[in-house]
Design an enzyme around this catalytic site. Structure first.
Site, PDB file in Angstrom:
ATOM      1  N   ASP A  44       0.836  -1.201   0.000  1.00 35.92           N
ATOM      2  CA  ASP A  44       0.000   0.000   0.000  1.00 35.92           C
ATOM      3  C   ASP A  44       0.873   1.255   0.000  1.00 35.92           C
ATOM      4  OD1 ASP A  44      -1.982   1.979   0.593  1.00 35.92           O
ATOM      5  OD2 ASP A  44      -3.188   0.437   1.569  1.00 35.92           O
ATOM      6  N   THR A  85      -6.556   3.927  -2.249  1.00 36.76           N
ATOM      7  CA  THR A  85      -6.412   2.524  -1.862  1.00 36.76           C
ATOM      8  C   THR A  85      -7.494   1.618  -2.436  1.00 36.76           C
ATOM      9  OG1 THR A  85      -5.260   3.116   0.175  1.00 36.76           O
ATOM     10  CG2 THR A  85      -6.334   0.964   0.125  1.00 36.76           C
ATOM     11  N   ASN A 106     -12.298   5.619  -1.759  1.00 35.92           N
ATOM     12  CA  ASN A 106     -12.448   4.973  -0.457  1.00 35.92           C
ATOM     13  C   ASN A 106     -13.840   5.263   0.098  1.00 35.92           C
ATOM     14  OD1 ASN A 106      -9.769   4.087  -0.591  1.00 35.92           O
ATOM     15  ND2 ASN A 106      -8.992   5.872   0.519  1.00 35.92           N
ATOM     16  N   LYS A 168      -5.825  -3.309   6.308  1.00 36.17           N
ATOM     17  CA  LYS A 168      -7.037  -2.525   6.059  1.00 36.17           C
ATOM     18  C   LYS A 168      -8.135  -3.448   5.542  1.00 36.17           C
ATOM     19  CE  LYS A 168      -4.483   1.626   4.578  1.00 36.17           C
ATOM     20  NZ  LYS A 168      -4.286   2.573   3.451  1.00 36.17           N
ATOM     21  N   HIS A 316       2.146   8.678   4.494  1.00 35.10           N
ATOM     22  CA  HIS A 316       1.228   9.768   4.809  1.00 35.10           C
ATOM     23  C   HIS A 316       1.812  10.666   5.906  1.00 35.10           C
ATOM     24  CE1 HIS A 316      -2.511   9.560   2.591  1.00 35.10           C
ATOM     25  NE2 HIS A 316      -2.540   8.249   2.702  1.00 35.10           N
ATOM     26  N   HIS A 494      -2.012  11.397  -1.748  1.00 33.72           N
ATOM     27  CA  HIS A 494      -2.002  10.853  -3.116  1.00 33.72           C
ATOM     28  C   HIS A 494      -3.406  11.017  -3.671  1.00 33.72           C
ATOM     29  CE1 HIS A 494      -4.059   7.413  -1.237  1.00 33.72           C
ATOM     30  NE2 HIS A 494      -3.170   7.563  -0.269  1.00 33.72           N
TER      31      HIS A 494
END
Length: 554
Positions: A44, A85, A106, A168, A316, A494
């Site tokens: 990720d 993601t 997301n 996640k 991040h 991003h």
């Protein structure tokens, strides 16, 4: 005379046969047996540039194994315009773009309720043995198409096993598809758990894993640099990135809870560092053992999907140019080497096909970009939309023509505008003109543009692929390069169609099926699913648009 004729009759056919043997095509070779196990690794938030920038420091057996003994595509992209993601994970095994697979972010706005929805939420299902919030990810209900795993299960009469695991929920669920089984990290307890969409009770191997509580071993431990100080001399200075309130931006990083006990505070902190990935790979090993992956008694292939989430959290917080991101990638390299070594013992790497990619890349931290003379800032999306609404009210005489937003999507009230004498196109054009005057914005796409399908540039193509007619906004906004939507100080993100967000690793390893080499041909992440379908000899996923990477297939 009779003797001559007799000899001729014997010699000529023999000569003809010999000539035919010389020029005949070789007999076709029998294709290699199918892989017994396909391992799909998604790191990720790993931009391609980090793999090349830090390549010389990798150890043996991890990334280096894939780069040197597998096929590596340097110009591989997540080829859609909203690089987040959920969309990136959806692309890997569907071979599809958001306009078809329906996962447009997301989160996005539900067209009926006008409320924000999460990509894998499903109120009909709960986590097994864990607290479940209304917007927790529990099923693939919003994924509209099949995955490679679904097609493998279909093609084998459901005898193939498809198991996925991630830090996640969306990382596991969107790889598992409709018929696989997903396990995800629970930040309240540190367990990996599944949901009632897949089963009502965990199998015994999962119960044994949870009972051992491996997540507790890190309490009080610290993340410190793996390599000597000299290895990090080219990384950004720590003081460039402001620390967020209550957080650190320099090594070491300690893992504990404010209460002094093992609780959700501690388990949540584990996500931002290497220990989450260690746990994820440990659970993947347990799945290989518990489900006998790669040793299917039916003699069919299995799929193991592993989404490694921690690199995204690290990037991040500190940026891909940071010492923390650099060190985390080196640690992940060593983890992968150990994981491959274990697979070699349990299944045999000559029976395993490995794919490694990423769901998106990353922008550099704005403060770092500015030290290099690159204009870069964060854009407060809430303020942007408020200003747009105020402008439209002032110029068109109607309040609240923007109903809601989930950037980069903005939703307009066409009916209200038309009721007050403003057409749909006039409203769109007025909004777009205002937004394009704002600092940091490069492009605005309107619903009318998207519906007509006009495509002139690569950005147009990528954004068109990311737009779903039923779900997406009436406006899609693109920032300028190096800018992104966010507020406050510190960290980066991003989500754009620029190469720092789209260019991701694509490596395929499997000596029996793959021709090693560094390939400069353009490739996309959506090419993974059709390539694997070709090697597994199963139907491609229902909305797949990728190509078979024939240049790398034996």
């Amino acid at each position: 005379m009779t003797l001559t004729i007799s000899l001729t009759r014997k010699i000529v056919p023999a000569l003809l046969l010999a000539a035919f043997s010389v020029h005949a095509a070789p007999a076709p070779q029998k294709p290699a047996a199918q892989p017994k196990l396909v391992v799909v690794l998604v790191v990720d938030g790993l931009p391609q540039e980090q793999v090349t920038r830090y390549r010389d420091q990798f150890g043996q057996g991890g990334f280096r194994r894939l780069l040197e003994q597998g096929a590596w595509f340097s110009d591989a992209h997540q080829a859609h315009g909203i690089t987040v993601t959920a969309i990136g994970h959806s692309a890997v095994l569907t071979g599809a773009y958001p306009y078809q697979h329906g996962v447009i972010g997301n989160n996005w706005i539900d067209p009926v309720t006008k409320q924000s929805v999460y990509c894998t939420e499903d109120s009909a299902h709960k986590y097994i043995g864990e607290e479940t919030k209304p917007d927790d990810g529990t099923s693939p209900a919003k994924l509209r198409v099949t995955t490679l795993g679904d097609e493998l299960r279909y093609g084998t009469g459901n005898q193939a096993k498809v198991i996925t695991v991630s830090g996640k929920d969306r990382g596991a669920i969107l790889l598992a598809g409709k018929t696989g089984t997903a396990y995800m990290y629970m930040e309240k307890t540190g367990n990996f758990a599944s949901s009632t969409y897949y089963m009502q009770q965990h199998p015994q191997w999962v119960q044994r894993y949870q009972a051992a509580k491996p997540q507790d071993r890190y309490y009080g431990k610290s993340w410190t640099p793996l390599l000597a100080d000299s290895a990090y001399v080219n990384d950004a200075r720590d003081d460039i990135v402001p620390a967020k309130p209550g957080a650190r931006n320099t090594f070491p990083f300690a893992y504990y809870s404010d209460s002094g006990s093992l609780d959700g505070d501690y388990y949540s902190r584990l996500k931002s560092g290497p220990f989450l990935d260690e746990l994820t790979l440990e659970f993947a090993r347990a799945a290989v053992d518990g489900e006998n992956l790669g040793r299917n008694p039916a003699g069919v292939p299995d799929i193991l999907g592993v989404s490694l989430s921690a690199h995204d959290y690290v990037n991040h917080a500190y940026g891909p140019e940071s010492k923390m991101s650099h060190d985390h990638l080196q640690r992940l390299d060593r983890m992968l080497a150990g994981f491959f070594a274990d697979l070699d013992k349990k299944v045999g790497m000559d029976n395993v096909l490995v794919v490694l990619t990423a769901d998106h890349g990353f922008a550099n931290v704005p403060e770092f970009n500015e030290t290099r003379g690159v204009p870069a800032k964060r854009i407060d999306g809430g303020q942007l939309v408020k200003d747009l609404n105020d402008h439209l009210a002032a110029t068109l005489g109607v309040d609240k023509l923007v109903t809601t937003f989930s950037l980069p999507n903005i939703y307009l009230d066409y009916a209200l505008a038309e009721k007050n004498g403003t057409s749909r196109v006039e409203l769109e054009d007025a909004a777009a003109r205002f937004l394009l005057q704002r600092d940091g914005l490069a492009q605005v796409y309107t619903r009318t543009q998207m519906e007509t399908g006009a495509v002139a540039t690569r950005m147009d193509t990528l954004m068109r692929r990311a737009w779903n007619r039923q779900l997406s906004g009436d406006l899609m906004v693109v920032t300028k390069p190096a800018w992104y939507f966010g507020k406050g100080v510190g960290g980066t993100s991003h989500g754009t169609p620029y190469t720092y967000d789209t260019n991701v690793p694509l490596m395929v390893y499997g000596p029996r099926w793959i021709k090693p080499g560094a390939y400069g041909q353009y490739a996309e992440v959506v090419d993974i699913a059709p390539t694997l379908a070709h090697l597994l000899r199963v139907r491609q996923p229902s909305a797949s648009e990728g190509r078979v990477l024939t240049e790398a297939v034996k």
